[in-house]
Design a protein around this motif. Sequence first.
Motif, PDB file in Angstrom:
ATOM      1  N   ILE A  77       9.024 -57.748 -44.099  1.00  0.00           N
ATOM      2  CA  ILE A  77       8.842 -58.896 -43.207  1.00  0.00           C
ATOM      3  C   ILE A  77       8.171 -58.415 -41.927  1.00  0.00           C
ATOM      4  O   ILE A  77       8.742 -57.604 -41.187  1.00  0.00           O
ATOM      5  CB  ILE A  77      10.202 -59.551 -42.885  1.00  0.00           C
ATOM      6  N   PRO A  78       6.948 -58.878 -41.653  1.00  0.00           N
ATOM      7  CA  PRO A  78       6.288 -58.476 -40.409  1.00  0.00           C
ATOM      8  C   PRO A  78       6.933 -59.141 -39.205  1.00  0.00           C
ATOM      9  O   PRO A  78       7.386 -60.279 -39.267  1.00  0.00           O
ATOM     10  CB  PRO A  78       4.847 -58.956 -40.598  1.00  0.00           C
ATOM     11  N   TYR A  79       6.986 -58.395 -38.097  1.00  0.00           N
ATOM     12  CA  TYR A  79       7.516 -58.916 -36.844  1.00  0.00           C
ATOM     13  C   TYR A  79       6.745 -58.232 -35.717  1.00  0.00           C
ATOM     14  O   TYR A  79       7.087 -57.119 -35.302  1.00  0.00           O
ATOM     15  CB  TYR A  79       9.028 -58.647 -36.736  1.00  0.00           C
ATOM     16  N   GLY A  80       5.704 -58.881 -35.227  1.00  0.00           N
ATOM     17  CA  GLY A  80       4.864 -58.288 -34.186  1.00  0.00           C
ATOM     18  C   GLY A  80       4.354 -56.930 -34.635  1.00  0.00           C
ATOM     19  O   GLY A  80       3.869 -56.790 -35.753  1.00  0.00           O
ATOM     20  N   GLU A 127       7.769 -54.019 -38.756  1.00  0.00           N
ATOM     21  CA  GLU A 127       8.086 -54.664 -40.019  1.00  0.00           C
ATOM     22  C   GLU A 127       9.510 -54.305 -40.379  1.00  0.00           C
ATOM     23  O   GLU A 127       9.997 -53.226 -40.029  1.00  0.00           O
ATOM     24  CB  GLU A 127       7.120 -54.259 -41.128  1.00  0.00           C
ATOM     25  N   LEU A 128      10.183 -55.234 -41.013  1.00  0.00           N
ATOM     26  CA  LEU A 128      11.556 -55.012 -41.464  1.00  0.00           C
ATOM     27  C   LEU A 128      11.556 -54.952 -42.980  1.00  0.00           C
ATOM     28  O   LEU A 128      10.861 -55.729 -43.636  1.00  0.00           O
ATOM     29  CB  LEU A 128      12.456 -56.126 -40.950  1.00  0.00           C
ATOM     30  N   GLY A 150      13.838 -51.103 -39.493  1.00  0.00           N
ATOM     31  CA  GLY A 150      12.727 -51.643 -38.718  1.00  0.00           C
ATOM     32  C   GLY A 150      11.745 -50.511 -38.474  1.00  0.00           C
ATOM     33  O   GLY A 150      12.145 -49.417 -38.067  1.00  0.00           O
ATOM     34  N   TYR A 151      10.472 -50.764 -38.738  1.00  0.00           N
ATOM     35  CA  TYR A 151       9.454 -49.716 -38.694  1.00  0.00           C
ATOM     36  C   TYR A 151       8.284 -50.122 -37.808  1.00  0.00           C
ATOM     37  O   TYR A 151       7.837 -51.275 -37.846  1.00  0.00           O
ATOM     38  CB  TYR A 151       8.932 -49.438 -40.116  1.00  0.00           C
ATOM     39  N   ASP A 152       7.814 -49.175 -37.021  1.00  0.00           N
ATOM     40  CA  ASP A 152       6.600 -49.365 -36.237  1.00  0.00           C
ATOM     41  C   ASP A 152       5.442 -49.385 -37.224  1.00  0.00           C
ATOM     42  O   ASP A 152       5.257 -48.437 -37.986  1.00  0.00           O
ATOM     43  CB  ASP A 152       6.454 -48.214 -35.245  1.00  0.00           C
ATOM     44  N   ARG A 153       4.684 -50.479 -37.254  1.00  0.00           N
ATOM     45  CA  ARG A 153       3.615 -50.592 -38.262  1.00  0.00           C
ATOM     46  C   ARG A 153       2.490 -49.602 -38.036  1.00  0.00           C
ATOM     47  O   ARG A 153       1.859 -49.167 -38.989  1.00  0.00           O
ATOM     48  CB  ARG A 153       3.076 -52.027 -38.293  1.00  0.00           C
ATOM     49  N   LYS A 192      17.433 -58.827 -32.635  1.00  0.00           N
ATOM     50  CA  LYS A 192      17.742 -60.167 -33.138  1.00  0.00           C
ATOM     51  C   LYS A 192      17.144 -60.367 -34.521  1.00  0.00           C
ATOM     52  O   LYS A 192      17.791 -60.898 -35.423  1.00  0.00           O
ATOM     53  CB  LYS A 192      17.214 -61.231 -32.177  1.00  0.00           C
ATOM     54  N   GLU A 193      15.905 -59.955 -34.680  1.00  0.00           N
ATOM     55  CA  GLU A 193      15.238 -60.126 -35.970  1.00  0.00           C
ATOM     56  C   GLU A 193      15.895 -59.260 -37.043  1.00  0.00           C
ATOM     57  O   GLU A 193      16.052 -59.682 -38.187  1.00  0.00           O
ATOM     58  CB  GLU A 193      13.748 -59.801 -35.845  1.00  0.00           C
ATOM     59  N   LEU A 194      16.315 -58.070 -36.686  1.00  0.00           N
ATOM     60  CA  LEU A 194      17.002 -57.178 -37.619  1.00  0.00           C
ATOM     61  C   LEU A 194      18.290 -57.831 -38.136  1.00  0.00           C
ATOM     62  O   LEU A 194      18.546 -57.856 -39.347  1.00  0.00           O
ATOM     63  CB  LEU A 194      17.321 -55.856 -36.922  1.00  0.00           C
TER      64      LEU A 194
END
Length: 142
Positions: free
Chosen positions: A2-5, A8-9, A53-56, A93-95
């Motif tokens: 799931i991309p988030y800014g 990605e999660l 959560g990973y830095d893209r 929050k997204e996590l």
Amino acid sequence: MIPYGPYELDDDPTRIDLDAVWSFLSTEAYWGRWRQREHVERQVANAWRVVGGYDRASGRMVAFARAVSDGVAFAYLADVFVVPEARGKGLGKELVRVMIECGPGAAFRWTLHTKDAHGLYKRFGFGPPDPTFMERPAQLGR
């Protein structure tokens, strides 16, 4: 995934960076410094679900959460963290949202322990336990 800014999660357990998890939990987390690395590795390996959560741009893991569950009706959320340099961007929050609302446990009863993040979890419906809930504190060192 799931991309988030810029992040990605992902709930792929093979992507979890155990060095990053151990580094954070053994030095920055107040809740489990008593654990040895082998304990953390076993907890991650035996988790019902993990979300990283990973830095893209770099692929570096910057956030983590794990859950223990019966796989039917109950889950316990544990070891939620975002590294300091990735905080303040909504990633925590997204996590939590991805872990509890976007997976196989979306309808479960979730529990957790926290000393300092009540506001975060309240957004997701967490609150004081109802009268059916009891807890036996840890008996570590017995």
